[in-house]
Design a protein around this motif. Sequence first.
Motif: not given
Length: 478
Positions: A55-61, A155-156, A175-179
Motif C-alpha cells: 500500500x505504501x509503495x503504490x499510494x505513498x511512493x 492518506x499517507x 499525499x492523498x489518493x481518491x477514487x
Amino acid sequence: MPVSSSYSPAPRFAALGPEFGDPVSPAAFPETRLRFRNSRAAATCGLADLTDAEWLAHFGRLEPLPGQPGPIAMRYHGHQFRTYNPDLGDGRGFLAAQLQAEDGRLLDLGTKGSGQTPWSRGADGRLTLKGGVREVLAAEMLETLGVPTSRALSLIETGEALERGDEPSPTRSAVLVRLSHSHIRFGTFQRAAYLQRQDMLETLAGHARSLYHPHVAEGDVPGLLAAVRDASARLAAAWVAAGFVHGVLNTDNLNVTGESFDYGPWRFLPRYEPGFTAAYFDQFGLYAFARQPEAVFWALTQFAGTLRSLAPVEALTEVLNGFGPAYIAALRQAFLRRFGVVSAGEEADQALVDAALALLREGGDALRWEPLFFDWFGGFSSAGRALAGPRAQLYQGRTFDAFRAVLFEHAPDRPERLEVPVFQAAEPEEMLIDEVEAIWAAIDRDDDWGPFEAKLARLAAARDAYAFGPAARQRSEQ
C-alpha cells in the motif's frame, strides 16, 4: 501479483493521446506513514489484498499498479470565480490509475499532494496533512448522507514541513489518493474549445458518452449534455439536502459524472442560512449555500458552450432549459431520502421540502440542520422518538404542525432501519467546523489519531444505518 483476482486495469484516459495529459513523476518523500486506509473502498476495485508495505509503495511512493501506464497530469482550463483561466491543469496531483470496479463502472485513482507537474504554476505541488484529514472527513460524511462523491482511498503522511499563508506554518505534509468515477471536468472540454480543436472536442464527447453515459446514443451530443445536466442537478440537490457547502464551484471542479470531488474550504451548515459561505475568499457569496444550484447551472452553460460546434445551439439551449425542473425534481427526491420516506406524489413531496425549510428557518440556532432529518427519519415511525428527544420543545406550533402533517402523508421507507443502535442515540453524526478543528488539533498537538478514527467509526455505523446506496437511490427515483 500484489492485487486480488478482481483487480482489472482499464487505463482508458491514456488512450486519448498526448494532447490531454502529460506523463509526470511523483515526488520523492522523506517518509511514508500510513494514516488512513479505506479497505472497504479498496475491496470494490481489487486492492483490498495489498499488504501495508505494498500500500505504501503504490499510494505513498506512487509506484504504478500493474497494467497502468504511469502517472498523467491532466490538462484542462476553467472559470475560477467566473474568470477564465487557461493556465490550469493538475498542479499537485495526477491520474495514477484507472480500474474496472466490481459494479462494472470505471474508477479513477487520482492523487493530491503528489508533487510538482507542468501545471504547478510555481507552487510546491504538496498537500498539507490537515487538508488531507479534512478531505477524508468530507468524503466520508457525504457518502454517509448519500451524496454522489469521490471517496478517499488513502492518506499517507510524507514527512515534509510546508509553508502556507492560510494556516500556521511550518505544517505537516501528506499525499492523498481518491477514487472517483471520472476526472473529466467541464474545464477539460473548455480547453479543447479554447484551442479551437474540433477533433479534440469530438474525441472528448465520444469518450465521455461511451464510458460514463453509455445509454446515450453514439453521436447524440444534446443527449450527452442532458445526461450531464441531470447528474449535475442531482448533485446540487444532494448538497442542499445534506446542508453542504462545497466552497469552490469553479468549472474545473465539476465533472461529467456529476460527482462531488476536490474538497478544500468546505463546510456543513450549523443552521439554515441561505447565504452561508465556506471559503474566506468568497467575499461576495458567489458559492454560498443557496446559490450552489445557480453556480452549477452557470458552469453547465459553459460546458454546453463548448459543444456548439458539435450540435445545434437550439438543441443545446433546450437541454439547458431543463435544468430547473430537473433540479427541483432531484431536490424532492433528495429530501425523501433524507427523511427516509417514499413519495406521496409530486405536490405532497414539494410540500414536504417547503415545510422542512420553513421549520428550519423558524428554528434558527436552536434547530440545527442535521438533527431535523435525524429526528424524523422514517416519518411517523419516529414520532415517539423525536417528541421525546432533546429537541422536543422545538416541535410545536403552527410551522411544526404543517411540517408534521405533510411528513405523515409519506409512508416510511424500510422502517426496519430504525431498529439499529444509531437511532437510539440522542444526537446524529454531524461534521461541523468546531469538531473538525478539534480532530485536527489532537493530531497536530499530540499526534493523537484517536478522535479521527473514532469519528470514522461512527460515520461507518451511521452509513450502515441510513443504508443510502445505489439500490436505495434507484428505488426513490422511480
